[in-house]
Enzyme design. Structure first.
Site, PDB file in Angstrom:
ATOM      1  NE  ARG A 102      -3.896   0.515   1.858  1.00  0.00           N
ATOM      2  CZ  ARG A 102      -5.127   0.537   2.371  1.00  0.00           C
ATOM      3  NH1 ARG A 102      -5.382   1.247   3.462  1.00  0.00           N
ATOM      4  NH2 ARG A 102      -6.120  -0.143   1.809  1.00  0.00           N
ATOM      5  CG  HIS A 129      -8.321   0.113  -2.960  1.00  0.00           C
ATOM      6  ND1 HIS A 129      -7.520  -0.962  -2.641  1.00  0.00           N
ATOM      7  CD2 HIS A 129      -9.015   0.406  -1.819  1.00  0.00           C
ATOM      8  CE1 HIS A 129      -7.717  -1.301  -1.377  1.00  0.00           C
ATOM      9  NE2 HIS A 129      -8.609  -0.488  -0.860  1.00  0.00           N
ATOM     10  CD  GLN A 132     -12.972  -1.724  -1.143  1.00  0.00           C
ATOM     11  OE1 GLN A 132     -12.232  -1.677  -0.177  1.00  0.00           O
ATOM     12  NE2 GLN A 132     -14.202  -2.193  -1.091  1.00  0.00           N
ATOM     13  CG  ASP A 224     -13.421   6.414  -1.212  1.00  0.00           C
ATOM     14  OD1 ASP A 224     -13.272   6.202   0.011  1.00  0.00           O
ATOM     15  OD2 ASP A 224     -12.460   6.411  -2.021  1.00  0.00           O
ATOM     16  CB  CYS A 262     -14.143   1.332  -0.222  1.00  0.00           C
ATOM     17  SG  CYS A 262     -13.734   3.070  -0.028  1.00  0.00           S
ATOM     18  NE  ARG A 290     -10.533  -5.349  -0.033  1.00  0.00           N
ATOM     19  CZ  ARG A 290      -9.706  -4.400   0.431  1.00  0.00           C
ATOM     20  NH1 ARG A 290     -10.196  -3.384   1.087  1.00  0.00           N
ATOM     21  NH2 ARG A 290      -8.400  -4.447   0.199  1.00  0.00           N
TER      22      ARG A 290
HETATM   23  N1  NVA Z   1      -9.960   6.701  -1.347  1.00  0.00           N
HETATM   24  C1  NVA Z   1      -9.644   6.218  -0.027  1.00  0.00           C
HETATM   25  C2  NVA Z   1      -9.886   4.760   0.061  1.00  0.00           C
HETATM   26  C3  NVA Z   1      -9.665   4.163   1.426  1.00  0.00           C
HETATM   27  C4  NVA Z   1      -9.824   2.681   1.443  1.00  0.00           C
HETATM   28  C5  NVA Z   1      -8.210   6.552   0.310  1.00  0.00           C
HETATM   29  O1  NVA Z   1      -7.347   6.437  -0.577  1.00  0.00           O
HETATM   30  O2  NVA Z   1      -7.930   6.943   1.456  1.00  0.00           O
HETATM   31  N1   CP Z   2     -11.337  -0.274   2.172  1.00  0.00           N
HETATM   32  C1   CP Z   2     -10.070  -0.371   2.641  1.00  0.00           C
HETATM   33  O1   CP Z   2      -9.101  -0.579   1.888  1.00  0.00           O
HETATM   34  O2   CP Z   2      -9.950  -0.232   3.972  1.00  0.00           O
HETATM   35  P1   CP Z   2      -8.609  -0.088   4.823  1.00  0.00           P
HETATM   36  O3   CP Z   2      -8.016   1.261   4.495  1.00  0.00           O
HETATM   37  O4   CP Z   2      -9.053  -0.224   6.235  1.00  0.00           O
HETATM   38  O5   CP Z   2      -7.656  -1.183   4.405  1.00  0.00           O
END
Ligand code: NVA
Ligand code: CP
Length: 306
Positions: A102, A129, A132, A224, A262, A290
């Site tokens: 990540r 993502h 997801q 989101d 998400c 997930r």
């Molecule tokens: N768009 C959000 C998704 C979190 C799972 C982010 O990147 O923080």
């Molecule tokens: N939806 C998602 O990726 O959640 P987290 O940021 O908790 O991993």
């Protein structure tokens, strides 16, 4: 040499995407028969941003398939000081069977994938993502029985999650609508690519600032967070105010429309509490899926032939 990485849903052909969704359904039905899939394999997971669902679902997925998860925060690696992502990938490739990461820019993922000898999986970047997105498609297929022609309205920031839904939805022949405020539209190259994909699949893509147009008659309404990890939150409450998913907006969707997010959610910001916690919400099924999807992805990457 490794055969494949999983950096974007656009890395998958429509039939591979369909096969992964079938595999996720299969492992969900019968997790016991997948118990040895990663027997003896260690999987490294690097988190340069916070995570609840992705981290825990990957960690549980690996251990419940007989593998060993090695979860690493960037600030406890030399990566968080001055070692390059390439050297991190080269070193980890000597120990583990795959690297889940990540991070921020997609370029970091691509550099890691280029340097690593083992498959690299995108556990969220600023651009996409994909894990997801797969779980969301699995959830939608469960709820609607199929994906072709399903009308999905995404409301909010046109960034990582929106991009993955656009790639996946248009590959699967869905009618994808994205409503974002000015300045927060999906990337033009993603729009262009997804219009091509929709042309090939018989689906469609609409990108608009008009939230009501996007939601009208939709089978699913998705939102989101307004400020993604690493993005400045200032001013977003004003910019996104008209894009809140609340009961009035949901009235415009189809009578059996589901509500998706998400997570993590901010009740009273991008979505009202009554909608997030209401009867149409499928957010906990998305979160559960997930786990099944992560198993399908790792198993596919580590056992695929040809
Ligand atoms: N768009 C959000 C998704 C979190 C799972 C982010 O990147 O923080
Ligand atoms: N939806 C998602 O990726 O959640 P987290 O940021 O908790 O991993």
């Amino acid at each position: 040499m490794k055969e494949r990485d999983f950096l974007s849903i656009d890395d998958l052909s429509p039939s591979e995407l369909n096969d992964l969704l079938d595999a996720a359904d299969a492992v969900k039905r019968d997790p016991a028969s997948w118990r040895d899939r990663l027997d003896g394999k260690s999987i490294a997971m690097i988190f340069e941003k916070p995570s609840t669902r992705t981290r825990v679902s990957f960690e549980v997925a690996v251990s419940s398939m007989g593998g060993h998860p090695v979860v690493l925060r960037a600030d406890e690696l030399h990566l968080g000081r001055d070692e390059t992502i390439e050297d991190t990938g080269r070193a980890l490739s000597r120990y583990v069977a795959a690297i889940v990461v990540r991070t921020f820019g997609q370029d970091r993922l691509e550099r890691l994938a280029e340097a690593a000898d083992v498959p690299v999986v995108n556990a969220l970047s600023d651009f996409s993502h994909p894990c997801q997105g797969l779980a969301d498609l699995q959830t939608l297929r469960e709820k609607k029985g199929h994906l072709r022609g399903v009308r999905l309205a995404y409301v909010g920031d046109g960034n990582n999650v929106a991009h993955s839904l656009m790639f996946g939805g248009t590959k699967m022949g869905m009618d994808v609508r994205v409503a974002s405020p000015s300045g927060y539209e999906p990337f033009p190259q993603v729009v262009e690519r997804c219009l091509e994909l929709a042309g090939d699949s018989g689906g469609s893509l609409t990108v608009t600032h008009d939230v009501e147009q996007a939601v009208a008659g939709a089978d699913a309404v998705y939102t989101d967070v307004w400020a993604s990890m690493g993005q400045p939150p200032e001013g977003r409450a004003t910019t996104f105010a008209d894009y809140q998913v609340g009961p009035g907006l949901i009235e415009l969707a189809g009578s059996d429309a589901v509500v998706m997010h998400c997570l993590p959610a901010h009740r009273g910001a991008e979505i009202t509490a009554d909608v997030l916690d209401g009867p149409r919400s499928v957010v906990w099924d998305q979160a559960e899926n997930r786990l099944h999807v992560q198993k399908a992805i790792l198993s596919w990457l580590l056992h695929r032939r040809g």
